[in-house]
Write an enzyme that holds these catalytic residues in place. Structure first.
Site, PDB file in Angstrom:
ATOM      1  N   ILE A  54      -6.411  -9.693   1.679  1.00 54.83           N
ATOM      2  CA  ILE A  54      -6.412  -9.963   3.119  1.00 54.83           C
ATOM      3  C   ILE A  54      -5.258  -9.215   3.785  1.00 54.83           C
ATOM      4  O   ILE A  54      -4.089  -9.465   3.480  1.00 54.83           O
ATOM      5  CB  ILE A  54      -6.302 -11.482   3.379  1.00 54.83           C
ATOM      6  CG1 ILE A  54      -7.550 -12.188   2.820  1.00 54.83           C
ATOM      7  CG2 ILE A  54      -6.130 -11.770   4.878  1.00 54.83           C
ATOM      8  CD1 ILE A  54      -7.427 -13.671   2.668  1.00 54.83           C
ATOM      9  N   SER A  97       0.847  -1.197   0.000  1.00 50.76           N
ATOM     10  CA  SER A  97       0.000   0.000   0.000  1.00 50.76           C
ATOM     11  C   SER A  97       0.882   1.246   0.000  1.00 50.76           C
ATOM     12  O   SER A  97       2.090   1.171   0.256  1.00 50.76           O
ATOM     13  CB  SER A  97      -0.899   0.005   1.236  1.00 50.76           C
ATOM     14  OG  SER A  97      -0.123   0.281   2.393  1.00 50.76           O
ATOM     15  N   ASP A 126      -1.351  -1.625  -3.905  1.00 46.53           N
ATOM     16  CA  ASP A 126      -2.717  -1.684  -3.384  1.00 46.53           C
ATOM     17  C   ASP A 126      -3.269  -0.266  -3.219  1.00 46.53           C
ATOM     18  O   ASP A 126      -2.597   0.607  -2.666  1.00 46.53           O
ATOM     19  CB  ASP A 126      -2.668  -2.400  -2.026  1.00 46.53           C
ATOM     20  CG  ASP A 126      -4.039  -2.751  -1.485  1.00 46.53           C
ATOM     21  OD1 ASP A 126      -4.964  -2.940  -2.279  1.00 46.53           O
ATOM     22  OD2 ASP A 126      -4.159  -2.862  -0.242  1.00 46.53           O
TER      23      ASP A 126
HETATM   24  P1  13P Z   1      -9.117  -6.410   5.060  1.00 42.45           P
HETATM   25  O1  13P Z   1      -9.102  -5.162   5.866  1.00 42.45           O
HETATM   26  O2  13P Z   1     -10.432  -7.112   5.159  1.00 42.45           O
HETATM   27  O3  13P Z   1      -7.991  -7.325   5.357  1.00 42.45           O
HETATM   28  O4  13P Z   1      -8.967  -5.978   3.501  1.00 42.45           O
HETATM   29  C1  13P Z   1      -7.701  -5.700   2.967  1.00 42.45           C
HETATM   30  C2  13P Z   1      -7.788  -5.063   1.629  1.00 42.45           C
HETATM   31  O5  13P Z   1      -8.803  -5.004   0.977  1.00 42.45           O
HETATM   32  C3  13P Z   1      -6.530  -4.513   1.096  1.00 42.45           C
HETATM   33  O6  13P Z   1      -6.723  -3.851  -0.103  1.00 42.45           O
HETATM   34  O1  G3H Z   2      -7.046  -1.603   2.132  1.00 40.70           O
HETATM   35  C1  G3H Z   2      -6.066  -1.203   2.733  1.00 40.70           C
HETATM   36  C2  G3H Z   2      -5.054  -2.166   3.218  1.00 40.70           C
HETATM   37  O2  G3H Z   2      -5.529  -2.876   4.333  1.00 40.70           O
HETATM   38  C3  G3H Z   2      -3.763  -1.477   3.479  1.00 40.70           C
HETATM   39  O3  G3H Z   2      -3.797  -0.774   4.666  1.00 40.70           O
HETATM   40  O4  G3H Z   2      -3.188   1.484   3.881  1.00 40.70           O
HETATM   41  O5  G3H Z   2      -3.010   0.871   6.301  1.00 40.70           O
HETATM   42  O6  G3H Z   2      -1.407  -0.063   4.628  1.00 40.70           O
HETATM   43  P1  G3H Z   2      -2.783   0.470   4.880  1.00 40.70           P
HETATM   44 ZN    ZN Z   3      -8.634  -2.876  -0.239  1.00 42.14          ZN
END
Ligand code: 13P
Ligand code: G3H
Ligand code: ZN
Length: 316
Positions: A254, A48, A81
């Site tokens: 996940i 992310s 992500d």
């Molecule tokens: P969760 O918070 O359910 O693990 O989802 C993670 C996610 O969608 C990351 O993009």
């Molecule tokens: O959807 C988001 C993911 O769980 C990543 O979380 O942005 O805190 O790293 P983060």
């Molecule tokens: Zn997500």
């Protein structure tokens, strides 16, 4: 070996889903590779924007390159992500990521298409694939907060138009899930009926399910017993993963569940070892527990045991 998500989706479509796991540090990286090899699964590493900032993007990338050397049998994609345009372009130019997500789901339909197409054009020119998102999940995302009650499910007809006009390679759909540890607070549930409608309009097209942590109750109870305060935490029923995969979901995201493993391991350990201050014994336990968690998830996703078949497909 780093491959595109597109290749992994070709192998998985309609049969199983690939686990997409967020990582932030070395212990997660080691546990992730071990767990996927223990369960013989192809996988997706998600990074992310927050993770890139936390430990410096170069550190994360270097760790993944090193893990690729340490575990040469692993087959995985490296995926950004929830990217914005700037981060997507940075990842595309770096040449390291095999896949990026542009998340303009908070924009209106036309603007989402326009932004997504811009990223698709840049990514495809470098052989990188793009995940986009249409509809809005509940809960808190990195740069957008959506009240759960206002969460907007993906409109199946709009999804078809969006994919055709944006040129994205996979689509994250909102079908009732939300990010974080507190899902389904009301009467909500996974909307497999909406998913089936989307698949009907986009047959063979890879769909993505975000917010898919299961938030195991046993894990929550152990955390709370060891001093935590996660009352009312609830997640997605992992026994629905394979049904979702049959309906076109090829990637299941996940993150939260991995964070819960981290929290449980650390809370219990320090409660039982109040005089401990060495970071390696606890790090060793965490890597092992994280690997077990990944292997268990892959069983639920159906990706466990698929590594030899994916390797054979790639060598053709
Ligand atoms: P969760 O918070 O359910 O693990 O989802 C993670 C996610 O969608 C990351 O993009
Ligand atoms: O959807 C988001 C993911 O769980 C990543 O979380 O942005 O805190 O790293 P983060
Ligand atoms: Zn997500």
């Amino acid at each position: 070996m780093i491959v595109t998500t597109k290749k992994l989706f070709e192998a998985a479509y309609g049969k199983y889903a690939i686990g997409a796991y967020n990582i932030n540090n070395l212990e997660q990286a080691m546990g992730l590779f071990r767990g996927n090899l223990d369960s013989q699964a192809p996988f997706i590493i998600q990074i992310s924007k927050g993770a890139r900032k936390y430990s410096d993007k170069r550190m994360l990338e270097a760790m993944i390159r090193a893990a690729d050397e340490i575990f040469p049998e692993a087959i995985f994609a490296v995926h950004l992500d929830h990217g914005d345009v700037e981060t997507c372009m940075d990842c595309i130019q770096s040449g390291f990521y095999s896949s990026v997500m542009i998340d303009a789901s908070h924009e209106d339909f036309e603007k989402n298409i326009e932004i997504t197409k811009r990223v698709v054009d840049a990514a495809h020119a470098r052989g990188i694939v793009v995940e986009a998102e249409l509809g809005q999940l509940g809960g808190v995302e990195e740069h957008v907060s959506v009240d759960e009650s206002n969460a907007k499910l993906t409109d199946p007809a709009a999804a078809k138009e969006f994919v055709e006009r944006s040129g994205c390679d996979s689509l994250a759909v909102a079908i009732g899930t939300s990010h974080g540890a507190f899902k389904f607070t009301g009467s909500q549930a996974l909307r497999l009926d909406v998913l089936a409608e989307i698949q009907k309009r986009l047959p063979g097209f890879p769909l993505v399910m975000h917010g898919s942590s299961s938030v195991p109750q046993e894990e929550v109870e152990r955390i709370n017993k060891a001093g935590g305060n996660l009352k009312g935490a609830k997640g997605v029923d992992a026994d629905q993963f394979l049904r979702a995969a049959q309906l076109g979901v090829t990637k299941i995201n996940i993150d939260t569940d991995g964070r819960l493993v981290w929290t449980r391991v650390h809370r219990e350990y320090f409660l039982e070892h109040p005089a401990e201050f060495d970071l390696r014994p606890i790090g060793t336990i965490f890597m092992s527990e994280y690997a077990k968690f990944i292997a268990h998830k892959n069983e639920k996703l159906g990706s466990a045991g698929q590594l030899p078949a994916v390797r054979a497909m790639l060598s053709k």
